[in-house]
Design an enzyme around this catalytic site. Structure first.
Site, PDB file in Angstrom:
ATOM      1  N   HIS A   1      10.924  -8.779   1.953  1.00  0.00           N
ATOM      2  CA  HIS A   1       9.867  -7.854   1.542  1.00  0.00           C
ATOM      3  C   HIS A   1       9.983  -7.582   0.045  1.00  0.00           C
ATOM      4  O   HIS A   1      10.780  -6.742  -0.403  1.00  0.00           O
ATOM      5  CB  HIS A   1       9.964  -6.546   2.339  1.00  0.00           C
ATOM      6  CG  HIS A   1       8.916  -5.545   1.949  1.00  0.00           C
ATOM      7  ND1 HIS A   1       9.108  -4.190   2.022  1.00  0.00           N
ATOM      8  CD2 HIS A   1       7.654  -5.724   1.460  1.00  0.00           C
ATOM      9  CE1 HIS A   1       8.018  -3.567   1.606  1.00  0.00           C
ATOM     10  NE2 HIS A   1       7.127  -4.484   1.258  1.00  0.00           N
TER      11      HIS A   1
ATOM     12  N   GLU B   1      13.748  -6.229   0.164  1.00  0.00           N
ATOM     13  CA  GLU B   1      14.398  -5.907   1.434  1.00  0.00           C
ATOM     14  C   GLU B   1      14.579  -7.186   2.238  1.00  0.00           C
ATOM     15  O   GLU B   1      13.610  -7.901   2.505  1.00  0.00           O
ATOM     16  CB  GLU B   1      13.558  -4.904   2.227  1.00  0.00           C
ATOM     17  CG  GLU B   1      13.454  -3.547   1.553  1.00  0.00           C
ATOM     18  CD  GLU B   1      12.515  -2.593   2.275  1.00  0.00           C
ATOM     19  OE1 GLU B   1      12.780  -1.384   2.262  1.00  0.00           O
ATOM     20  OE2 GLU B   1      11.508  -3.074   2.852  1.00  0.00           O
TER      21      GLU B   1
ATOM     22  N   SER C   1       5.163  -5.967   5.027  1.00  0.00           N
ATOM     23  CA  SER C   1       5.682  -4.651   4.661  1.00  0.00           C
ATOM     24  C   SER C   1       5.710  -3.697   5.839  1.00  0.00           C
ATOM     25  O   SER C   1       6.307  -2.631   5.758  1.00  0.00           O
ATOM     26  CB  SER C   1       4.825  -4.036   3.547  1.00  0.00           C
ATOM     27  OG  SER C   1       3.487  -3.865   3.989  1.00  0.00           O
TER      28      SER C   1
ATOM     29  N   ASN D   1       9.756   2.150   3.240  1.00  0.00           N
ATOM     30  CA  ASN D   1       8.581   2.719   3.894  1.00  0.00           C
ATOM     31  C   ASN D   1       8.929   3.599   5.093  1.00  0.00           C
ATOM     32  O   ASN D   1       8.080   4.342   5.578  1.00  0.00           O
ATOM     33  CB  ASN D   1       7.621   1.606   4.326  1.00  0.00           C
ATOM     34  CG  ASN D   1       6.800   1.108   3.156  1.00  0.00           C
ATOM     35  OD1 ASN D   1       6.522   1.839   2.215  1.00  0.00           O
ATOM     36  ND2 ASN D   1       6.415  -0.154   3.205  1.00  0.00           N
TER      37      ASN D   1
END
Length: 549
Positions: A142, A154, A121, A192
């Protein structure tokens, strides 16, 4: 990715490994499952079986389907047993050196066309693949936790990932019933990276003592439309986990001020208040004792007591994203008057930074600045979207948050996702605004069926500054070709449960208005954090232009 059905391996039997394995067998894949500790795989198979049993109890899965899914899980005692698979998904400890060693070992075992995917991540996919003889077959997949429930994956291309590999992996993700978004290998990937302001702006508002965590959470939920507030969400995630991701992204961007971690959250982690898992975080989650001297915040937001509605409201200028408010007032039975702004938009453009009188005691400001006006004066800025004001008989002048600190006689009100549906509105009065004027402002929104919370004189309030920063980071990511605008918006809606994708939101609000908020914030905090990205400013046009063009 049809050949992946013939053999998929999962490496790692922790929480993410279990979730990914469950998703794969649920979609019909035969899964070889390896962990350095074989007993951990055996326990993980039992854990997946129990979760599938609960789905049977809820009527979401038949017993036959459960048995078949569990039957597709095969524990592997040795890594060499993965020799014939066509895809390996790694979900081991989040340490680069451990992942690099694993992939180096796998490269000596699996076939040349086997894809190697890391579920990292926060680590660089490029770095993980850097030591491989064939780095083109390595990419990031991800999954979000819990993987069986959250739809987003992702698909991350490292610097040397083969585009064909990316497409094969994307096809697999889609076949699992997941939403696949493609992105380049950038710190934080998509969610993120772009989502940092959702936490950071609320934490900064708390650090400036503008409001309590519960109040900020309530405003972001009930006005901003977010499913959870950042304080309650990070308590759920784990303060240590969230702070570590924030710090990792900040360091990876060479300490860019746009990603600066929160000192308050850092102290929370240092004190051992990690959220639900420790019993205390921002809030008290039921433990009887916590670290000495650190009381958890109340979960009850500050709410203004009932106040009388104003006798009438005068609308001056263009309210921009809050343009629906006069209609809501009329529907609520409030007398609404309109006062046309002196000067047109073309006159504003022609005069540039000509000055005009500001509110009492505020001196004069240029139109290029905040453009404040006082009672009886209509400023040229009111012709700009979002520059209008609501004048109340008791002396309060209400303006939509614009990134500046409210100055007397103004009371700023926060942005709402949908002013008709919002159940709470935040106000921020200037110093010197009387208690009576503030009560009248609160009474106005209470008459529209909203609860009202009062923040300190915080530049940009909380919803406005959060949305503006999300749009800024999203535009920057799209401009740097990290991902397409569509994939960025999809990622934030699906992966973070945002009510709008940030670029979609900017388009609805008007890009010029978003840039104006950021420039106002930059004037108050001139350290670069709020300076709008050039990729956002280039989108700016008058009105509500399409931010994705």
């Amino acid at each position: 990715m049809e050949d992946a059905v013939r053999g998929v391996a999962v490496v790692g039997a922790g929480t993410m490994g279990q979730g990914i394995a469950q998703v794969l067998v649920g979609a019909g894949h035969e899964v070889l499952w390896y962990d350095a500790e074989f007993a951990a795989v055996e326990r993980a198979v039992q854990a997946v079986g129990k979760r599938l049993e609960r789905l049977v109890e809820k009527g979401r899965l038949s017993e036959a389907e459960r048995a078949a899914a569990v039957g597709r899980l095969t524990p592997a005692r040795e890594l060499v047993e993965l020799a014939d698979v066509r895809l390996v998904v790694e979900a081991i400890v989040e340490r680069a050196e451990a992942k690099e060693r694993l992939f180096a070992a796998l490269e000596d075992i699996v076939a040349a066309d086997c894809l190697l995917a890391t579920n990292t991540s926060s680590l660089s996919v490029t770095a993980v693949a850097g030591g491989l003889r064939h780095p083109g077959r390595c990419l990031g997949l991800h999954f979000f936790n819990p993987a069986p429930l959250l739809p987003l994956v992702e698909v991350v291309s490292g610097f040397r990932t083969d585009p064909v590999v990316t497409e094969r992996a994307r096809g697999l993700v889609t076949s699992l019933g997941k939403t696949a978004v493609r992105c380049a290998d950038t710190p934080g990937f998509l969610v993120n990276r772009v989502a940092r302001p959702f936490y950071a702006e609320a934490f900064r508002a708390y650090e400036e003592r503008a409001a309590t965590p519960a109040t900020l959470d309530a405003v972001l939920r009930e006005s901003g439309g977010f499913r959870m507030g950042p304080f309650e969400l990070t308590d759920l995630i784990g303060q240590d986990v969230n702070e570590a991701v924030t710090r990792s992204v900040w360091e990876a961007f060479f300490q860019d001020p746009k990603f600066t971690p929160s000192l308050a959250q850092c102290r929370l982690v240092q004190s051992g208040r990690l959220g639900r898992k420790s019993g205390h975080g921002w809030y008290d989650h039921g433990e009887t004792a916590g670290p000495a001297g650190a009381a958890a915040a109340s979960s009850i937001p500050d709410t203004v007591p009932s106040a009388p509605a104003p006798r009438s409201v005068t609308v001056r200028g263009d309210l921009g994203p809050a343009a629906v408010l006069p209609a809501l007032m009329a529907e609520a039975g409030l007398p609404v008057r309109y006062s046309a702004a002196c000067g047109s938009t073309s006159e504003v453009a022609r005069h540039g930074a000509a000055t005009h009188p500001g509110p009492p005691g505020a001196g004069s400001r240029g139109i290029a600045g905040r453009g404040d006006v006082g009672p009886g004066q209509v400023g040229a800025e009111e012709t700009l979207p979002g520059g209008g004001v609501l004048e109340l008989p008791g002396g309060a002048w209400l303006r939509l948050a614009d990134g500046s600190v409210p100055e007397s006689p103004y009371v700023h009100f926060d942005l709402a996702l949908d002013y008709r549906q919002a159940t709470r509105i935040a106000l921020a009065p200037a110093e010197g605004v009387s208690e009576g004027a503030l009560r009248e402002a609160a009474g106005l929104f209470q008459a529209l069926g909203k609860q009202v919370s009062v923040l300190g004189p915080l530049p940009g309030m909380i919803v406005a500054r959060t949305v503006a920063m999300l749009a800024d980071l999203a535009a920057d990511a799209e401009g740097r070709q990290v991902a397409t605008a569509e994939d960025i918006d999809t990622a934030l809606r699906s992966g973070a449960n945002y009510p709008r994708g940030p670029l979609e939101w900017a388009a609805e609000l008007g890009v010029d208005w978003v840039v104006r908020v950021l420039r106002g914030l930059h004037a108050e905090y001139p350290n670069g954090r709020y300076a709008p990205s050039r990729f956002l400013t280039r989108r700016g046009t008058t009105g509500r232009a399409d931010a994705r063009r």
